[in-house]
Motif scaffolding. Structure first.
Motif, PDB file in Angstrom:
ATOM      1  N   LEU A  68       0.855  -1.179   0.000  1.00 24.45           N
ATOM      2  CA  LEU A  68       0.000   0.000   0.000  1.00 24.45           C
ATOM      3  C   LEU A  68       0.893   1.232   0.000  1.00 24.45           C
ATOM      4  N   ARG A  69       0.565   2.213  -0.813  1.00 21.63           N
ATOM      5  CA  ARG A  69       1.396   3.411  -0.878  1.00 21.63           C
ATOM      6  C   ARG A  69       0.511   4.639  -1.079  1.00 21.63           C
ATOM      7  N   ALA A  70       0.897   5.735  -0.416  1.00 22.13           N
ATOM      8  CA  ALA A  70       0.135   6.978  -0.505  1.00 22.13           C
ATOM      9  C   ALA A  70       1.090   8.142  -0.717  1.00 22.13           C
ATOM     10  N   ASP A  71       0.611   9.133  -1.469  1.00 16.45           N
ATOM     11  CA  ASP A  71       1.359  10.361  -1.684  1.00 16.45           C
ATOM     12  C   ASP A  71       0.437  11.525  -1.346  1.00 16.45           C
ATOM     13  N   TRP A  72       0.861  12.343  -0.369  1.00 16.75           N
ATOM     14  CA  TRP A  72       0.005  13.411   0.162  1.00 16.75           C
ATOM     15  C   TRP A  72       0.740  14.732   0.062  1.00 16.75           C
ATOM     16  N   ARG A  73       0.066  15.737  -0.482  1.00 21.97           N
ATOM     17  CA  ARG A  73       0.621  17.080  -0.596  1.00 21.97           C
ATOM     18  C   ARG A  73      -0.291  18.041   0.160  1.00 21.97           C
ATOM     19  N   PRO A  74      -0.134  18.131   1.485  1.00 26.39           N
ATOM     20  CA  PRO A  74      -1.075  18.890   2.315  1.00 26.39           C
ATOM     21  C   PRO A  74      -1.040  20.390   2.084  1.00 26.39           C
ATOM     22  N   LEU A  75       0.159  20.931   1.754  1.00 30.46           N
ATOM     23  CA  LEU A  75       0.325  22.362   1.540  1.00 30.46           C
ATOM     24  C   LEU A  75       1.288  22.571   0.387  1.00 30.46           C
ATOM     25  N   PRO A  76       1.245  23.705  -0.288  1.00 25.67           N
ATOM     26  CA  PRO A  76       2.216  23.962  -1.351  1.00 25.67           C
ATOM     27  C   PRO A  76       3.645  23.827  -0.829  1.00 25.67           C
ATOM     28  N   GLY A  77       4.448  23.043  -1.542  1.00 23.29           N
ATOM     29  CA  GLY A  77       5.839  22.843  -1.160  1.00 23.29           C
ATOM     30  C   GLY A  77       6.067  21.717  -0.187  1.00 23.29           C
ATOM     31  N   HIS A  78       5.008  21.167   0.410  1.00 19.00           N
ATOM     32  CA  HIS A  78       5.137  20.090   1.392  1.00 19.00           C
ATOM     33  C   HIS A  78       4.575  18.786   0.805  1.00 19.00           C
ATOM     34  N   SER A  79       5.258  17.672   1.026  1.00 19.73           N
ATOM     35  CA  SER A  79       4.754  16.378   0.564  1.00 19.73           C
ATOM     36  C   SER A  79       5.164  15.282   1.540  1.00 19.73           C
ATOM     37  N   VAL A  80       4.292  14.298   1.648  1.00 18.47           N
ATOM     38  CA  VAL A  80       4.558  13.119   2.471  1.00 18.47           C
ATOM     39  C   VAL A  80       4.284  11.897   1.608  1.00 18.47           C
ATOM     40  N   ASN A  81       5.257  11.011   1.516  1.00 19.59           N
ATOM     41  CA  ASN A  81       5.113   9.786   0.732  1.00 19.59           C
ATOM     42  C   ASN A  81       5.463   8.614   1.635  1.00 19.59           C
ATOM     43  N   GLY A  82       4.622   7.587   1.649  1.00 21.56           N
ATOM     44  CA  GLY A  82       4.902   6.449   2.519  1.00 21.56           C
ATOM     45  C   GLY A  82       4.189   5.205   2.071  1.00 21.56           C
ATOM     46  N   GLY A  83       4.614   4.077   2.630  1.00 19.27           N
ATOM     47  CA  GLY A  83       4.001   2.820   2.239  1.00 19.27           C
ATOM     48  C   GLY A  83       4.202   1.728   3.261  1.00 19.27           C
ATOM     49  N   VAL A  84       3.398   0.671   3.110  1.00 20.54           N
ATOM     50  CA  VAL A  84       3.481  -0.528   3.939  1.00 20.54           C
ATOM     51  C   VAL A  84       3.553  -1.728   3.011  1.00 20.54           C
ATOM     52  N   ASN A  85       4.523  -2.605   3.246  1.00 18.73           N
ATOM     53  CA  ASN A  85       4.670  -3.829   2.459  1.00 18.73           C
ATOM     54  C   ASN A  85       4.582  -5.034   3.386  1.00 18.73           C
ATOM     55  N   TRP A  86       3.732  -5.975   3.006  1.00 19.81           N
ATOM     56  CA  TRP A  86       3.601  -7.230   3.760  1.00 19.81           C
ATOM     57  C   TRP A  86       3.946  -8.394   2.845  1.00 19.81           C
ATOM     58  N   VAL A  87       4.796  -9.285   3.335  1.00 23.19           N
ATOM     59  CA  VAL A  87       5.194 -10.481   2.594  1.00 23.19           C
ATOM     60  C   VAL A  87       4.920 -11.688   3.476  1.00 23.19           C
ATOM     61  N   ALA A  88       4.160 -12.644   2.959  1.00 24.76           N
ATOM     62  CA  ALA A  88       3.805 -13.832   3.731  1.00 24.76           C
ATOM     63  C   ALA A  88       5.019 -14.726   3.936  1.00 24.76           C
ATOM     64  N   SER A  89       4.859 -15.721   4.776  1.00 23.33           N
ATOM     65  CA  SER A  89       5.954 -16.644   5.046  1.00 23.33           C
ATOM     66  C   SER A  89       6.253 -17.484   3.809  1.00 23.33           C
ATOM     67  N   GLN A  90       7.417 -18.073   3.800  1.00 19.91           N
ATOM     68  CA  GLN A  90       7.853 -18.916   2.692  1.00 19.91           C
ATOM     69  C   GLN A  90       8.762 -20.001   3.232  1.00 19.91           C
ATOM     70  N   SER A  91       8.951 -21.028   2.437  1.00 22.68           N
ATOM     71  CA  SER A  91       9.783 -22.140   2.874  1.00 22.68           C
ATOM     72  C   SER A  91      11.143 -22.078   2.193  1.00 22.68           C
ATOM     73  N   PRO A  92      12.240 -22.337   2.931  1.00 23.96           N
ATOM     74  CA  PRO A  92      13.558 -22.338   2.298  1.00 23.96           C
ATOM     75  C   PRO A  92      13.964 -23.697   1.726  1.00 23.96           C
ATOM     76  N   ASP A  93      13.123 -24.728   1.922  1.00 23.10           N
ATOM     77  CA  ASP A  93      13.544 -26.081   1.539  1.00 23.10           C
ATOM     78  C   ASP A  93      12.463 -26.788   0.733  1.00 23.10           C
ATOM     79  N   PHE A  94      12.877 -27.809  -0.018  1.00 18.11           N
ATOM     80  CA  PHE A  94      11.973 -28.526  -0.913  1.00 18.11           C
ATOM     81  C   PHE A  94      10.947 -29.355  -0.161  1.00 18.11           C
ATOM     82  N   ASN A  95      11.287 -29.836   1.023  1.00 17.35           N
ATOM     83  CA  ASN A  95      10.340 -30.632   1.801  1.00 17.35           C
ATOM     84  C   ASN A  95       9.355 -29.767   2.572  1.00 17.35           C
ATOM     85  N   ASN A  96       9.548 -28.453   2.534  1.00 18.76           N
ATOM     86  CA  ASN A  96       8.690 -27.511   3.254  1.00 18.76           C
ATOM     87  C   ASN A  96       8.617 -27.828   4.747  1.00 18.76           C
TER      88      ASN A  96
END
Length: 662
Positions: A568-596
Motif C-alpha cells: 500500500l502506498r500513498a502520496d500526500w501534498r497537504p500544503l504547497p511545497g510540502h509532501s509526504v510519501n509512505g508505504g506498507v509492504n507485507w510479505v507472507a511466510s515462505q519455505s527455504p527447503d523442498f520438503n517444506n
C-alpha cells in the motif's frame, strides 16, 4: 498476528492491520460508479500511460498482458536509491537481499524462488544485460537519477525478449534513452543517514540545437547493518546524441564499481543472539562494470526503425584476507535491430514488428583452475497486432532462437534451437473498461554454470512453459485498476536440488536437475487512484502459488516463494511545497527447503518520507523500516525443522537529504 512457522502444509495468517488497510484502500479505489469517481472539483486526473516494453511506444490499455510503470517522479517522491528498491516498494515485488553490500536485491516477478533471476530478462536502453551464468544482474549499479522510467512485464515476455523470460521482463529507460523533448537542466543530491550512509549524486543535461549531452555521477559509502558489510559504490555515465528530421543517433558510456565486505550467513542461534555479527570477517568482494551502447532510431515512410548495439565488460573478485579466491571477467556484445510498420487493412489498423537479437557472451575464469564459458544466441521474431473497427485487438507473435553454449571446466557444450509463441486478444467492454487474454509458450536453457554441475552423464533439457493469462482493466478520470489471473505449466524446470544424491559433489549431495512438473498460478491486483488533488493511493496485491505437481515433491511449494504480498502506498501534498510519501509492504511466510519442513516468518515493513520544496531546493527526511522490524528475506537451509543460513535485513534507518535543481 498469528504465524505458523513450520510444517509442510503450514500457512500464514494475514495480519489484521494489513487486511484492514487493504479493505480501506479497495473501498476508496472502487467507487460505486465511474460517474461518481469523476465528480467533485478537488479530484485530480491521472494521465494516460504509454510504454516501450513492446519495443516501440504503445498505450498500456490495449496490451493483452500486464505492464507496471514507475516514473522518474515516482522514484523521486519515494526517495528510493536503486532500481531494485523502487520495484520492491512501489510495486510490491518480493525481493531477496544480495550477498554483496551495494544495495542489490534479487527480484521475483512471478514466483520462481532461487532461480528468479534466470527466469526474467533485464533490458536497459534496448540492450539485454542478463548474465549467462549465476552471477546475477547488478541493477543497483545504474544511477537512479538517470532513470526516466521502469516498466515491468508481469508474465511471459518470451516473444519479444527470448530465452529466460517466462517470469517477465524489467525494462529500464534512462532520461537520455527516452524519446521526449530535451532541455538544459542539472541536479545535485546529498544524503546522510543511519549505518554510516553518505551519498552524493549529480546529473546534468546540455542542449544545443539538435545535439544534447547527459552526464551523471554518484558515490555512496555505507557501513551497513552487519559487521564486515561496509560498501563503497561509485558510478558515472555520459550520453551524447543528435536528433533531427525524425532521426536520432547517439552513444552511451557508463561505469560502476563496488567494493564490499561479505559477512556470510548466520545460524538460527546466531541470528537470535546478534543479527549484526559476521561469520566471515576476512572475506571481501569487488565488482567492476563497464557498458557502451550505440543507438539509432528513425522513420522511413510508414516504417519506424531502431538499432541498439552494446558492449559490456564485468570483472569480479572474491578475496580472503586480500588474497583472490575466485576471479573472472565477462565480455558481452549485444545487437538488437527492429522495425515497425503501421498501416490499414480496410477498416482495421495493423501494426507489424520485426526484430533480430544477437548475443555473444564470454566468461574467463582466472587462476590455477581457470576456464572459459561461452553463450551465443541468434533470434528472429515477429509480432503482429490487428485492431478491428470495433476496437477489438488481436495479437500474435513468434520467435525462433538458436543458442550455443560451452564450459571448458566441465567439457559440456550444446547447440539448440527453441521457439516461443503467443496469441492474445483485448476486448473493450465499456468506456474505459476492457478485458484481455493471452496464451503462449516460453522457454529457458540451463546457464553455463548449471550445465557444468549435474548428475553423472546428465545433460539438462530445455525448460518449457505453457502460459495463460486473463485480465481486466478499468481506466476512469481519477484512476485505473487492473486484475490479472495467470497460470504457467512448466516441464523440465531447471534448478538446484541440494539433497539429491550426487557422486560428483564434494559431500555426495546436490546437483542441478530438471525438476518434475511444476506450476505457477495466481492473481494480481494493481490500482492507482487520486482521492483528491492532494492525495493519491496505490495498491499492489498478489496471491501466488508455485508448486510441484508430480514426482517426489508433488504438492509441495517451490522454495523461497511467498503465497501473498500486499503493498500500500500513498502520496500526500497537504500544503504547497510540502509532501509526504509512505508505504506498507507485507510479505507472507515462505519455505527455504523442498520438503517444506521449515518456514521463514512473514514480515511487514513500512517507510515514510517528508519533503519540503522551496525555490530550487528540496529538503527531505526519510525513514525505512519505520517499526524497526527484525526480519530476513533470504535463507537457504533447513536442519531438523529449523531455518538456517540466514541473511538478516537492516533495522530502522533514517536518511536526511537535500536536492538542488537548476
Amino acid at each position: 498476528m498469528k504465524t505458523v512457522t513450520s510444517g509442510a502444509s503450514s500457512r500464514v495468517a494475514v495480519p489484521r492491520t494489513v487486511l484492514a488497510a487493504l479493505a480501506t484502500a479497495l473501498a476508496s479505489v472502487y467507487p460505486l460508479s465511474p460517474l461518481q469517481a469523476q465528480t467533485g472539483p478537488a479530484l485530480a486526473q491521472l494521465p494516460p500511460v504509454k510504454v516501450s516494453a513492446t519495443r516501440f511506444a504503445e498505450s498500456v490499455d490495449v496490451l493483452p498482458f500486464g505492464v507496471s510503470v514507475i516514473s522518474a517522479a515516482d522514484i523521486e517522491r519515494a526517495g528510493v536509491s536503486t532500481i531494485n528498491e523502487a520495484i520492491i516498494k512501489l510495486l510490491g515485488v518480493p525481493g531477496r537481499l544480495d550477498f554483496y553490500g551495494g544495495g542489490d536485491y534479487g527480484l521475483d516477478l512471478r514466483g520462481f524462488g532461487a532461480t528468479a533471476a534466470s527466469n526474467q530478462v533485464v533490458i536497459v536502453d534496448g540492450i539485454r544485460i542478463n548474465e549467462a551464468d549465476l552471477g546475477g544482474t547488478r541493477l543497483a549499479g545504474i544511477d537512479i537519477d538517470s532513470v526516466e522510467r521502469i516498466e515491468v512485464i508481469r508474465g511471459s515476455a518470451a516473444v519479444l525478449y527470448g530465452e529466460g523470460a517466462t517470469g517477465g521482463a524489467i525494462i529500464v529507460t534512462t532520461k537520455a534513452g527516452g524519446s521526449g523533448s530535451r532541455q538544459n537542466a542539472a541536479t545535485a543530491y546529498a544524503a546522510a543517514g543511519s549505518y554510516g550512509l553518505r551519498e552524493l549524486r549529480a546529473s546534468g543535461t546540455l542542449v544545443n540545437g539538435g545535439f544534447s549531452a547527459d552526464v551523471t555521477a554518484n558515490q555512496r559509502r555505507a557501513d551497513n547493518h552487519r559487521d564486515n558489510f561496509k560498501s563503497d559504490t561509485d558510478g558515472a555515465s555520459l550520453v551524447a546524441q543528435w536528433r533531427g528530421d525524425g532521426l536520432r543517433l547517439g552513444a552511451r558510456f557508463a561505469v560502476d564499481k563496488l567494493d564490499t565486505g561479505l559477512p556470510g550467513s548466520l545460524s538460527a542461534e546466531q541470528y537470535r543472539l546478534n543479527p549484526a555479527q559476521t561469520t566471515s570477517p576476512t572475506k571481501t568482494g569487488a565488482i567492476r562494470n563497464q557498458r557502451q551502447i550505440l543507438f539509432a532510431q528513425g522513420s522511413l515512410g510508414d516504417w519506424q526503425l531502431a538499432l541498439d548495439a552494446g558492449k559490456r565488460r564485468k570483472e569480479l573478485d572474491s578475496l580472503n584476507k586480500g588474497t583472490p579466491t575466485y576471479q573472472y571477467e565477462v565480455d558481452a556484445n549485444n545487437v538488437a535491430a527492429r522495425a515497425k510498420h503501421q498501416g490499414t487493412l480496410g477498416s482495421a489498423t495493423n501494426a507489424l514488428v520485426l526484430g533480430i537479437d544477437q548475443t555473444d557472451w564470454t566468461r574467463t575464469t582466472l587462476g590455477t583452475w581457470g576456464s572459459v564459458a561461452k553463450h551465443k544466441s541468434h533470434a528472429v521474431y515477429v509480432n503482429d497486432d490487428l485492431t478491428l473497427a470495433g476496437a477489438t485487438r488481436l495479437a500474435a507473435g513468434l520467435r525462433t532462437e538458436s543458442v550455443e553454449q560451452s564450459n571448458s571446466s566441465s567439457g559440456v557444450s550444446r547447440d539448440t534451437r527453441q521457439t516461443a509463441w503467443e496469441l492474445g486478444v483485448t476486448q473493450p467492454l465499456a468506456k474505459g473498461w476492457s478485458a484481455y487474454a493471452r496464451i503462449g509458450r516460453s522457454f529457458r536453457l540451463a546457464n553455463v554454470d548449471e550445465l557444468g554441475f549435474t548428475l553423472p552423464g546428465a545433460l539438462l533439457l530445455p525448460q518449457t512453459s505453457r502460459d495463460l493469462e486473463l485480465g481486466t482493466r478499468w481506466s476512469y478520470a481519477t484512476g485505473r485498476a487492473e486484475l490479472r489471473w495467470y497460470r504457467s505449466a512448466l516441464r523440465n524446470e531447471v534448478g538446484y536440488d541440494p539433497v539429491i544424491a550426487n557422486p560428483n559433489s564434494w559431500n555426495g549431495f546436490g546437483a542441478n536437475v530438471n525438476f518434475d512438473p511444476t506450476q505457477r498460478q495466481g492473481m494480481e491486483l494493481q490500482t492507482d487512484h487520486a482521492l483528491s488533488s492532494a492525495l493519491t493511493l496505490q495498491v499492489n496485491a498478489a496471491l501466488r502459488q508455485a508448486r510441484f505437481t508430480d514426482g517426489a515433491y508433488s504438492g509441495r511449494d517451490v522454495p523461497l516463494v511467498p503465497h501473498q504480498t500486499v503493498a500500500l502506498r500513498a502520496d500526500w501534498r497537504p500544503l504547497p511545497g510540502h509532501s509526504v510519501n509512505g508505504g506498507v509492504n507485507w510479505v507472507a511466510s515462505q519455505s527455504p527447503d523442498f520438503n517444506n519442513a521449515c518456514r521463514m516468518p512473514s514480515y511487514v515493513t513500512s517507510d515514510v518520507r517528508y519533503a519540503y520544496q522551496f525555490d530550487r531546493a528540496e529538503l527531505s527526511l526519510g525513514i525505512n523500516n519505520l517499526t524497526d522490524s527484525k526480519y530476513y528475506t533470504l535463507a537457504y537451509r533447513c536442519t531438523a525443522g529449523v531455518t538456517q543460513a540466514i541473511y538478516p535485513e537492516a533495522g530502522r534507518a533514517v536518511t536526511a537529504s537535500v536536492r538542488f535543481k537548476f
